[in-house]
Design an enzyme around this catalytic site. Structure first.
Site, PDB file in Angstrom:
ATOM      1  CD  GLU A 180      -1.508   0.757  -7.005  1.00 17.89           C
ATOM      2  OE1 GLU A 180      -0.736   0.328  -6.136  1.00 17.89           O
ATOM      3  OE2 GLU A 180      -1.199   1.686  -7.794  1.00 17.89           O
ATOM      4  CB  CYS A 181      -7.152   4.385  -7.377  1.00 19.93           C
ATOM      5  SG  CYS A 181      -8.136   5.829  -6.961  1.00 19.93           S
ATOM      6  N   GLY A 182      -8.299   3.831  -9.885  1.00 21.56           N
ATOM      7  CA  GLY A 182      -9.000   3.815 -11.165  1.00 21.56           C
ATOM      8  C   GLY A 182      -9.112   2.421 -11.737  1.00 21.56           C
TER       9      GLY A 182
END
Length: 494
Positions: free
Chosen positions: A351-353
């Site tokens: 997720e994301c990072g």
């Protein structure tokens, strides 16, 4: 302390809110939690909305995992479910303290309380302590309280804390005005003091894990003790506790997502969870649900560990890989291990990072329209894992939004046509994505990675900007554990 016979529905609880962001809710909440812990209370912390950073401090202070409550992602039963599960986890809590988000009535819509702190206060029958940043105001603070009380009489503003007070005269005038015109007691006066500030980052506060790294354990603890000392001097903690005890009884949740327990005799697939200074954005409920679905959680550090542990799947959450890009690049053996695991078909969810880390490279400090980052980042490019195609560029855009997505194919997150509500919060974008790249998520709301698509996939690896919460999307844990179990079984077949 809590009577053993007292049910979770009757645990004292209280919500701390304000008229806007930057009023002092977080540091005051931290100080009150610390003060009660020092008195021997088992404090269960909560945070309204989907922030990861404030909860990291609440967890550090209380020794209990902070949980998020979001009225847009979760229905009323889901909020009650998260609340009840958290208060029952380990030793039963003596008090629940809920930190609000932004202003009391800010939410998803302008004409309803959906997604607001006020909505949570009403669902949980919670008295509200209202924090006022009283810098440069005295009598006007009474008008502010009257306005907030009258706006929604179903929200009980039971006390006021005046923050950023410059002098005794300042405090006296504001307190007298509030109590005379509104009848609401002022239970605390917090002076203007730089010790009440926590380092900022471009997504909010600096996470607790990074705070410890930068300040050292001694400096970090000293900062927290300083905040607690100011709160003990300025706030009537006993009165705060009395107000919390006035909360009305709650109803119990139905069909709890936390009641679904896997076969205890079944083999447990191991899921590696990245946890260090670079990756620490996780909802504790997600970890609990993975455990309940049958997974054994194995933590590892992409920054410090030389190799992956023996696992059957990976969960790489959000964080600040851009700030630790040099360290992540230098740990070539870990990057190679993850890329090999991806090529071998291991289910990897990021997720994301985590998504950014799985791309081919990250560029930081790139000048351009819309650049937004408080952290000082050099203009440089760093090699990342390369399990997913693309080049992550930092600072070109700022995305803060709920999103609504539908799976357009079967994948490690579930079956085709499953839908979810999530959120995205980032300052990066992924460029240089091949035209034939595959995406598993079609968004009807939100930005995603490219052209309304999210969930970039390569084999059994999926990375998205969307953050999911397992109470809002109930298939999250069971799907990821099933994918890990299938991968484990495929490796042991003759």
């Amino acid at each position: 302390m809590l009577n053993d016979k007292q049910s979770v529905e009757n645990i004292p609880r209280i919500l701390i809110s304000a008229d806007r962001s930057s009023s002092g809710k977080t540091t005051i909440s931290m100080g009150l939690m610390a003060a009660l812990v020092s008195r021997g209370y088992k404090v269960q912390p909560f945070k309204v909305a989907l922030d990861y950073i404030d909860p990291s401090y609440h967890t550090e202070i209380t020794g209990r995992f902070c949980r998020n409550l979001d009225g847009y992602l979760m229905d009323e039963n889901g909020i009650l479910d998260v609340y009840t599960h958290a208060c029952e986890a380990g030793e039963k809590a003596d008090i629940a303290i809920i930190e609000g988000v932004r202003g009391l009535y800010e939410g998803f819509e302008s004409l309803s309380d959906l997604g607001s702190t006020a909505q949570i206060a009403k669902i949980l029958n919670c008295p509200v302590i209202f924090v006022i940043n009283a810098r440069s105001i005295t009598r006007s603070s009474a008008a502010l309280i009257n306005g907030y009380r009258n706006f929604d009489p179903d929200v009980e503003i039971a006390g006021v804390i005046l923050n950023n007070i410059g002098s005794r005269r300042h405090a006296k005038k504001a307190k007298e005005a509030i109590e005379y015109y509104t009848g609401v007691p002022v239970i605390g006066i917090v002076p203007r003091d730089p010790a009440m500030q926590i380092s900022m980052r471009h997504l909010g506060l600096m996470p607790a894990l990074e705070g410890r790294r930068r300040l050292g354990d001694g400096g970090f603890e000293a900062r927290l003790r300083g905040i607690e000392e100011i709160i003990n001097k300025g706030i009537d903690v006993d009165r705060f506790m009395e107000i919390a005890k006035s909360a009305k009884a709650l109803k119990s949740p139905e069909n709890s997502v936390f009641s679904s327990v896997s076969d205890p005799g079944a083999p447990r697939p191991k899921i590696g969870v990245a946890l260090d200074e670079a990756f620490n954005f996780y909802y504790r409920d997600n970890i609990d649900l993975l455990n309940l679905a049958g997974a054994e959680i194995v933590y590892f550090s992409p920054v410090k560990d030389a190799s992956l542990p023996e696992v059957d799947g990976l969960y790489i959450g959000g964080g600040y890989p851009e700030l630790f890009a040099a360290e992540l690049e230098a740990n070539e053996s870990m990057r190679q291990d993850i890329k090999k695991a991806s090529a071998a078909g291991m289910p990897i969810y990021a997720e994301c990072g985590g998504l950014m880390y799985l791309t081919e490279k990250i560029s930081t400090g790139v000048p351009g329209k819309g650049t937004y980052h408080d952290a000082s980042m050099p203009e440089s490019t760093y090699s990342m894992v390369g399990a997913l195609p693309g080049h992550t560029i930092m600072g070109q855009t700022r995305v803060v939004s709920y999103n609504i997505g539908t799976l357009n194919k079967d994948c490690l997150l579930g079956k085709k046509y499953n839908s979810f509500k999530g959120h995205e919060f980032h300052h990066s974008e992924i460029r240089e994505i091949p035209e034939d790249a595959e995406f598993a998520i079609t968004l009807s709301r939100g930005t995603g990675i490219k052209n309304g698509m999210d969930g970039l996939i390569s084999g059994n690896t999926l990375g998205s900007y969307a953050h999911l919460h397992g109470v809002a999307y109930r298939e999250f844990a069971s799907s990821l554990v099933e994918a890990a179990r299938n991968f484990r079984d495929s490796r042991v077949l003759p």
